[in-house]
Design a protein around this motif. Sequence first.
Motif, short mmCIF file in Angstrom:
data_model
loop_
_atom_site.label_atom_id
_atom_site.label_comp_id
_atom_site.label_asym_id
_atom_site.label_seq_id
_atom_site.Cartn_x
_atom_site.Cartn_y
_atom_site.Cartn_z
N MET A 5 13.15 -11.89 4.01
CA MET A 5 13.69 -11.17 5.15
C MET A 5 14.54 -10.00 4.71
O MET A 5 14.98 -9.20 5.52
CB MET A 5 14.54 -12.13 6.00
N LYS A 6 14.81 -9.89 3.41
CA LYS A 6 15.63 -8.80 2.91
C LYS A 6 14.86 -7.50 2.83
O LYS A 6 15.42 -6.45 2.61
CB LYS A 6 16.18 -9.14 1.52
N TRP A 7 13.55 -7.56 2.96
CA TRP A 7 12.76 -6.34 2.86
C TRP A 7 12.94 -5.51 4.11
O TRP A 7 12.75 -5.97 5.21
CB TRP A 7 11.27 -6.68 2.68
N ALA A 8 13.35 -4.27 3.93
CA ALA A 8 13.53 -3.37 5.07
C ALA A 8 12.22 -2.66 5.36
O ALA A 8 11.67 -1.98 4.51
CB ALA A 8 14.62 -2.35 4.75
N GLY A 9 11.73 -2.79 6.60
CA GLY A 9 10.48 -2.13 6.94
C GLY A 9 9.35 -2.62 6.06
O GLY A 9 8.66 -1.83 5.45
N LEU A 10 9.19 -3.92 5.97
CA LEU A 10 8.18 -4.47 5.08
C LEU A 10 6.79 -4.00 5.45
O LEU A 10 6.37 -4.08 6.58
CB LEU A 10 8.22 -6.00 5.13
N LEU A 11 6.07 -3.50 4.46
CA LEU A 11 4.69 -3.10 4.65
C LEU A 11 3.86 -3.80 3.59
O LEU A 11 4.36 -4.24 2.57
CB LEU A 11 4.55 -1.58 4.51
N ILE A 12 2.58 -3.89 3.85
CA ILE A 12 1.69 -4.60 2.95
C ILE A 12 0.54 -3.69 2.54
O ILE A 12 -0.03 -2.98 3.36
CB ILE A 12 1.10 -5.85 3.65
N LEU A 13 0.23 -3.71 1.26
CA LEU A 13 -0.93 -2.98 0.77
C LEU A 13 -1.96 -4.02 0.37
O LEU A 13 -1.70 -4.86 -0.49
CB LEU A 13 -0.56 -2.12 -0.44
N LYS A 41 1.91 4.94 8.39
CA LYS A 41 3.15 5.70 8.56
C LYS A 41 2.81 7.18 8.66
O LYS A 41 2.66 7.89 7.66
CB LYS A 41 4.09 5.47 7.37
N GLY A 42 2.71 7.66 9.90
CA GLY A 42 2.35 9.05 10.11
C GLY A 42 3.33 10.04 9.50
O GLY A 42 2.96 11.17 9.16
N GLU A 43 4.59 9.60 9.32
CA GLU A 43 5.62 10.48 8.78
C GLU A 43 5.35 10.91 7.34
O GLU A 43 5.89 11.91 6.87
CB GLU A 43 7.00 9.81 8.83
N ILE A 44 4.54 10.13 6.63
CA ILE A 44 4.29 10.45 5.22
C ILE A 44 2.82 10.80 4.97
O ILE A 44 2.36 10.76 3.83
CB ILE A 44 4.71 9.28 4.31
N PHE A 135 0.04 -6.68 -1.64
CA PHE A 135 1.15 -6.23 -2.48
C PHE A 135 2.27 -5.73 -1.56
O PHE A 135 2.06 -4.81 -0.77
CB PHE A 135 0.68 -5.10 -3.39
N PRO A 136 3.47 -6.33 -1.63
CA PRO A 136 4.56 -5.92 -0.73
C PRO A 136 5.30 -4.69 -1.25
O PRO A 136 5.54 -4.56 -2.45
CB PRO A 136 5.47 -7.15 -0.73
N PHE A 137 5.63 -3.79 -0.36
CA PHE A 137 6.45 -2.64 -0.74
C PHE A 137 7.13 -2.10 0.51
O PHE A 137 6.82 -2.52 1.63
CB PHE A 137 5.60 -1.55 -1.39
N THR A 138 8.05 -1.20 0.34
CA THR A 138 8.76 -0.64 1.48
C THR A 138 8.86 0.87 1.34
O THR A 138 9.02 1.39 0.24
CB THR A 138 10.16 -1.25 1.64
N VAL A 139 8.74 1.56 2.46
CA VAL A 139 8.90 3.01 2.47
C VAL A 139 10.04 3.40 3.41
O VAL A 139 10.20 4.56 3.76
CB VAL A 139 7.60 3.73 2.91
N GLU A 140 10.81 2.40 3.83
CA GLU A 140 11.92 2.65 4.73
C GLU A 140 13.16 1.91 4.25
O GLU A 140 13.08 1.05 3.37
CB GLU A 140 11.58 2.19 6.15
N GLY A 141 14.28 2.23 4.85
CA GLY A 141 15.51 1.53 4.52
C GLY A 141 16.52 1.73 5.63
O GLY A 141 16.38 2.62 6.47
N TYR A 142 17.54 0.90 5.65
CA TYR A 142 18.58 1.01 6.66
C TYR A 142 19.66 1.98 6.18
O TYR A 142 19.96 2.06 4.99
CB TYR A 142 19.22 -0.36 6.92
#
Length: 228
Positions: A5-13, A41-44, A135-142
């Motif tokens: 749950m610590k992952w901010a904006g969790l995304l999966i590849l 993520k349209g922003e990137i 594969f878990p990764f994040t492209v966002e943060g609080y």
Amino acid sequence: MKSKMKWAGLLILAMLTVPLFAAVGMAKESKTVKITFINSKGEIQSQLEDAAKRFGKENPGVNLEIVPCPVGQSPFERVSALYAAGSAPTLLMLDGGDLPNLKDKLANLSREKWVKDAAANTLDDCTINKKVIAFPFTVEGYGLIYNKVVLDKAFGGKFDPAAIKTIQGLENAFKKVEASGVAPLIISPMDWSLAAHFLCIAYREQSNRPAAVEQFLENLKKGKVDFG
């Protein structure tokens, strides 16, 4: 991080098995291998397209295409539509909650070298039936966005955000802003922001154990949680 749950904006590849094998077959028939990547993520989008161009230059014979998700369409809907049309992507970026719906179509990544390097609990959402399928990764943060004019006035001069290094320091800053006659903290009223980016913080901080957080959510649904 100690908890999934610590992952901010969790995304999966993840990799779809059918297009992956199709790409391998193409390599035998032609000199160019095409890889399609669903970007949720349209922003990137532009940054990913630039990265794909660099990747192509560094890897001749491999064409990486970044496929965006249309505005208003979820990654799962986009992937489902492409799969139904017989043009499923090779790689896809999506929320962890969508994995169970695609588990039969994703490649088993359990033997990949990076699996052993994963931090504790970070592969929980990526593992189904004892198989790592993403594969878990994040492209966002609080983070906090502050009004410089308001802070300068509250501090009686030029505000230096680097001076706040502790929670106590942040609380003191809030008190100074409030004393100046301005609300120290404003939360976005937008539904998507409250539900996906704010309330989840309260949920995940209930425990550093995923099972305990899940139990809290179940109790919340049943009305057994006392917020008093």
